[in-house]
Design a protein around this motif. Structure first.
Motif, PDB file in Angstrom:
ATOM      1  N   ARG A  59       0.607  -8.717  24.091  1.00 45.94           N
ATOM      2  CA  ARG A  59      -0.264  -8.247  23.018  1.00 45.94           C
ATOM      3  C   ARG A  59      -1.227  -7.176  23.493  1.00 45.94           C
ATOM      4  NH1 ARG A  59      -2.918 -13.399  20.909  1.00 45.94           N
ATOM      5  NH2 ARG A  59      -1.527 -14.568  22.242  1.00 45.94           N
ATOM      6  N   THR A  60      -1.620  -7.246  24.741  1.00 46.67           N
ATOM      7  CA  THR A  60      -2.613  -6.296  25.253  1.00 46.67           C
ATOM      8  C   THR A  60      -2.002  -5.139  26.038  1.00 46.67           C
ATOM      9  OG1 THR A  60      -2.878  -7.639  27.240  1.00 46.67           O
ATOM     10  CG2 THR A  60      -4.377  -8.075  25.384  1.00 46.67           C
ATOM     11  N   LYS A  67      -1.759   4.239  40.310  1.00 47.08           N
ATOM     12  CA  LYS A  67      -1.192   3.175  41.142  1.00 47.08           C
ATOM     13  C   LYS A  67       0.013   3.743  41.896  1.00 47.08           C
ATOM     14  CE  LYS A  67      -3.456  -0.326  39.108  1.00 47.08           C
ATOM     15  NZ  LYS A  67      -4.497  -1.035  39.767  1.00 47.08           N
ATOM     16  N   PRO A  68       0.097   3.484  43.189  1.00 47.01           N
ATOM     17  CA  PRO A  68       1.253   3.993  43.939  1.00 47.01           C
ATOM     18  C   PRO A  68       2.511   3.185  43.650  1.00 47.01           C
ATOM     19  CG  PRO A  68      -0.147   2.672  45.356  1.00 47.01           C
ATOM     20  CD  PRO A  68      -0.839   2.766  44.027  1.00 47.01           C
ATOM     21  N   MET A 106      -3.718  -0.938  27.324  1.00 54.44           N
ATOM     22  CA  MET A 106      -3.568   0.298  26.549  1.00 54.44           C
ATOM     23  C   MET A 106      -4.335   1.468  27.163  1.00 54.44           C
ATOM     24  SD  MET A 106      -1.524  -0.478  24.402  1.00 54.44           S
ATOM     25  CE  MET A 106      -1.040  -0.996  22.803  1.00 54.44           C
ATOM     26  N   SER A 107      -5.341   1.190  27.972  1.00 51.51           N
ATOM     27  CA  SER A 107      -6.129   2.269  28.566  1.00 51.51           C
ATOM     28  C   SER A 107      -5.423   2.911  29.760  1.00 51.51           C
ATOM     29  CB  SER A 107      -7.496   1.747  28.994  1.00 51.51           C
ATOM     30  OG  SER A 107      -7.339   0.751  29.979  1.00 51.51           O
ATOM     31  N   GLN A 108      -4.419   2.239  30.330  1.00 49.64           N
ATOM     32  CA  GLN A 108      -3.689   2.785  31.468  1.00 49.64           C
ATOM     33  C   GLN A 108      -2.481   3.570  30.985  1.00 49.64           C
ATOM     34  OE1 GLN A 108      -3.274  -1.041  33.485  1.00 49.64           O
ATOM     35  NE2 GLN A 108      -4.294  -0.092  35.245  1.00 49.64           N
TER      36      GLN A 108
END
Length: 164
Positions: free
Chosen positions: A23-24, A12-13, A42-44
């Motif tokens: 929580r996520t 992401k710029p 959490m995946s980012q």
């Protein structure tokens, strides 16, 4: 606001303000003026600016991004003196001027471009972040005085031992 409140998201710029954890993941707000909100899961990969450093050839091996940006602010006050599209040699010369001990083999031109982009964004949206905090300025002024005090008792102790 400080560097602990600012983040970068891989892919992401721009930069984001950290609003609060969820929580996520974490809730972020863009600093591009549009104030769009984003939930980074959490995946980012989210990087807090206070955790980012620039490689150097010193013993520590890195200089915190915050101190580098504060050096840029102290030196240039917002006017970096770079062309609209600076070439690689100009960017490297700029970085060498700001941080003479930079590890040129490990700091890429794209990293320097990102540093400049982030600096301009922070200067426009949150200029108070670039100012040295009063505690830091006082601590820097007190360091030489503390070192002198620390050396003085050692000398006094050695004199006492020689008297015995």
């Amino acid at each position: 606001m400080n560097f602990k409140d600012l983040a970068s998201v891989a892919g992401k710029p721009g930069l984001f303000k950290v609003l609060k954890p969820s929580r996520t993941g974490v809730i972020l707000e863009s600093m591009d003026g549009k104030n769009t909100k984003l939930v980074a899961g959490m995946s980012q990969r989210v990087s807090i600016l206070s955790d980012i450093s620039i490689y150097t050839l010193t013993e520590e091996g890195a200089e915190p991004l915050e101190s580098v940006m504060q050096k840029i602010e102290a030196e240039f006050q917002g006017d970096l003196g770079l062309d609209a599209n600076p070439d690689d040699s100009e960017l490297r010369a700029f970085m060498k001027h700001i941080l003479p001990e930079v590890d040129e083999a490990r700091v890429y031109t794209s990293d320097i471009k990102k540093l400049i982009t982030w600096y301009k964004l922070i200067k426009a949206q949150a200029p108070e972040v670039l100012q040295k905090k009063e505690e830091e300025v006082k601590a820097e002024e007190e360091k030489p005085a503390e070192e002198k005090k620390a050396k003085a008792p050692k000398a006094a102790k050695s004199d006492k031992k020689s008297d015995k």
